[in-house]
Design an enzyme around this catalytic site. Structure first.
Site, PDB file in Angstrom:
ATOM      1  N   GLY A 150       0.832  -1.189   0.000  1.00 44.40           N
ATOM      2  CA  GLY A 150       0.000   0.000   0.000  1.00 44.40           C
ATOM      3  C   GLY A 150       0.870   1.242   0.000  1.00 44.40           C
TER       4      GLY A 150
ATOM      5  N   GLN B  80       2.871   9.898   2.026  1.00 43.18           N
ATOM      6  CA  GLN B  80       4.232   9.350   1.957  1.00 43.18           C
ATOM      7  C   GLN B  80       5.032   9.906   0.779  1.00 43.18           C
ATOM      8  OE1 GLN B  80       2.608   5.165   2.406  1.00 43.18           O
ATOM      9  NE2 GLN B  80       4.597   4.944   3.411  1.00 43.18           N
TER      10      GLN B  80
ATOM     11  N   CYS C 169       6.563  -0.504   7.092  1.00 42.68           N
ATOM     12  CA  CYS C 169       6.148   0.719   6.389  1.00 42.68           C
ATOM     13  C   CYS C 169       7.272   1.150   5.462  1.00 42.68           C
ATOM     14  CB  CYS C 169       5.847   1.825   7.404  1.00 42.68           C
ATOM     15  SG  CYS C 169       5.292   3.364   6.649  1.00 42.68           S
ATOM     16  N   LEU C 170       6.917   1.527   4.241  1.00 46.62           N
ATOM     17  CA  LEU C 170       7.923   1.977   3.275  1.00 46.62           C
ATOM     18  C   LEU C 170       8.624   3.248   3.758  1.00 46.62           C
ATOM     19  CD1 LEU C 170       5.977   1.354  -0.061  1.00 46.62           C
ATOM     20  CD2 LEU C 170       7.890   0.003   0.855  1.00 46.62           C
TER      21      LEU C 170
ATOM     22  N   HIS D 152      -3.722   1.083   8.205  1.00 43.55           N
ATOM     23  CA  HIS D 152      -2.365   1.649   8.195  1.00 43.55           C
ATOM     24  C   HIS D 152      -2.309   2.865   7.256  1.00 43.55           C
ATOM     25  CE1 HIS D 152       2.211   0.989   7.916  1.00 43.55           C
ATOM     26  NE2 HIS D 152       1.967   1.769   6.871  1.00 43.55           N
ATOM     27  N   GLU D 153      -2.891   2.722   6.051  1.00 46.07           N
ATOM     28  CA  GLU D 153      -2.849   3.823   5.065  1.00 46.07           C
ATOM     29  C   GLU D 153      -3.717   4.996   5.519  1.00 46.07           C
ATOM     30  OE1 GLU D 153      -0.539   3.408   3.212  1.00 46.07           O
ATOM     31  OE2 GLU D 153      -0.395   1.228   3.082  1.00 46.07           O
TER      32      GLU D 153
ATOM     33  N   HIS E 268      -1.866   7.148   7.809  1.00 41.95           N
ATOM     34  CA  HIS E 268      -0.934   8.067   7.132  1.00 41.95           C
ATOM     35  C   HIS E 268      -1.651   9.362   6.741  1.00 41.95           C
ATOM     36  CE1 HIS E 268       2.862   5.946   6.680  1.00 41.95           C
ATOM     37  NE2 HIS E 268       2.301   4.884   6.106  1.00 41.95           N
TER      38      HIS E 268
HETATM   39  O1  GNR Z   1       4.328  -2.631   2.214  1.00 44.76           O
HETATM   40  C1  GNR Z   1       3.772  -2.558   3.306  1.00 44.76           C
HETATM   41  N1  GNR Z   1       3.554  -3.685   4.012  1.00 44.76           N
HETATM   42  C2  GNR Z   1       2.776  -3.746   5.149  1.00 44.76           C
HETATM   43  C3  GNR Z   1       2.846  -4.900   5.901  1.00 44.76           C
HETATM   44  C4  GNR Z   1       2.104  -5.035   7.043  1.00 44.76           C
HETATM   45  C5  GNR Z   1       1.266  -4.017   7.428  1.00 44.76           C
HETATM   46  C6  GNR Z   1       1.200  -2.842   6.695  1.00 44.76           C
HETATM   47  C7  GNR Z   1       1.947  -2.702   5.553  1.00 44.76           C
HETATM   48  S1  GNR Z   1       1.825  -1.266   4.609  1.00 44.76           S
HETATM   49  C8  GNR Z   1       3.396  -1.247   3.848  1.00 44.76           C
HETATM   50  C9  GNR Z   1       3.459  -0.139   2.804  1.00 44.76           C
HETATM   51  C10 GNR Z   1       3.311   1.210   3.477  1.00 44.76           C
HETATM   52  O2  GNR Z   1       4.143   1.715   4.153  1.00 44.76           O
HETATM   53  N2  GNR Z   1       2.150   1.790   3.356  1.00 44.76           N
HETATM   54  O3  GNR Z   1       1.910   2.948   3.971  1.00 44.76           O
HETATM   55 NI    NI Z   2       3.196   2.989   5.705  1.00 47.83          NI
END
Ligand code: GNR
Ligand code: NI
Length: 171
Positions: free
Chosen positions: A46, A51, A92-93, A134-135, A138
């Site tokens: 995601g 980001q 998270c990236l 999670h997104e 953000h």
């Molecule tokens: O790539 C991603 N993997 C992930 C794994 C477990 C829970 C959430 C994520 S989101 C993350 C990509 C990202 O940072 N999205 O904001």
């Molecule tokens: Ni993230």
């Protein structure tokens, strides 16, 4: 399409609150396409516009095994949250190589506009449910490390500052 630069924790811009998209126009569609390219290149499941330093309510995700099922969520809102919670490992990236467990609703329903500007509702469970929550965090300026203890978060912050500095030195 273009690959966008992903902000790294603890960049203060990760804490900005995104504004709703007024109209799904060519500019938003270009942003969506660039975010998808960036997400696939980074092998993420995601990506939130925050980001890539665009403070609009736009999310892209793909939790499919084949990486062939892009989902676009514009102006997403949760319409239902399961009473059950689940503890799962997250990454998270914007916080590369850091993983820790976070408690989230086990499943959620999200209403959003798609890339075509049409409203739709999606029921997300398992990894998709984790990813949506999670997104959406953000988009309100929240990074998953903020759920961890202050001690862990400070260690991660220090580690990330060092890592970013070391990588800049090598280049
Ligand atoms: O790539 C991603 N993997 C992930 C794994 C477990 C829970 C959430 C994520 S989101 C993350 C990509 C990202 O940072 N999205 O904001
Ligand atoms: Ni993230």
């Amino acid at each position: 399409m273009a690959r966008l630069t992903i902000l790294r924790y603890p960049d203060p811009r990760l804490h900005k609150v995104a504004q709703p998209v007024a109209a799904v126009d060519d500019g938003i569609r270009r942003l969506v396409d660039d975010m998808l390219e960036t997400m696939y290149a980074a092998e993420g499941v995601g990506l939130a516009a925050t980001q890539v330093d665009v403070h609009r309510r736009v999310i892209v995700m793909d939790t499919s095994e084949q990486r062939d099922h892009p989902i676009v969520l514009i102006n997403p809102e949760l319409s239902w949250r399961s009473p059950e919670f689940r503890l799962a490992e997250e990454g998270c990236l914007s916080v590369p190589a850091i993983y820790d467990k976070v408690e989230r609703h086990a499943s959620v329903k999200v209403q959003a506009l798609g890339r075509d500007g049409e409203p739709f509702e999606m029921h997300a469970e398992d990894l998709a449910a984790v990813c949506v929550q999670h997104e959406m965090d953000h988009l309100v300026g929240k990074v998953f490390v903020e759920y961890l203890s202050a001690l862990k978060r400070d260690r991660i912050r220090t580690k990330m500052i060092k890592k970013t500095r070391d990588e800049a030195g090598k280049a």
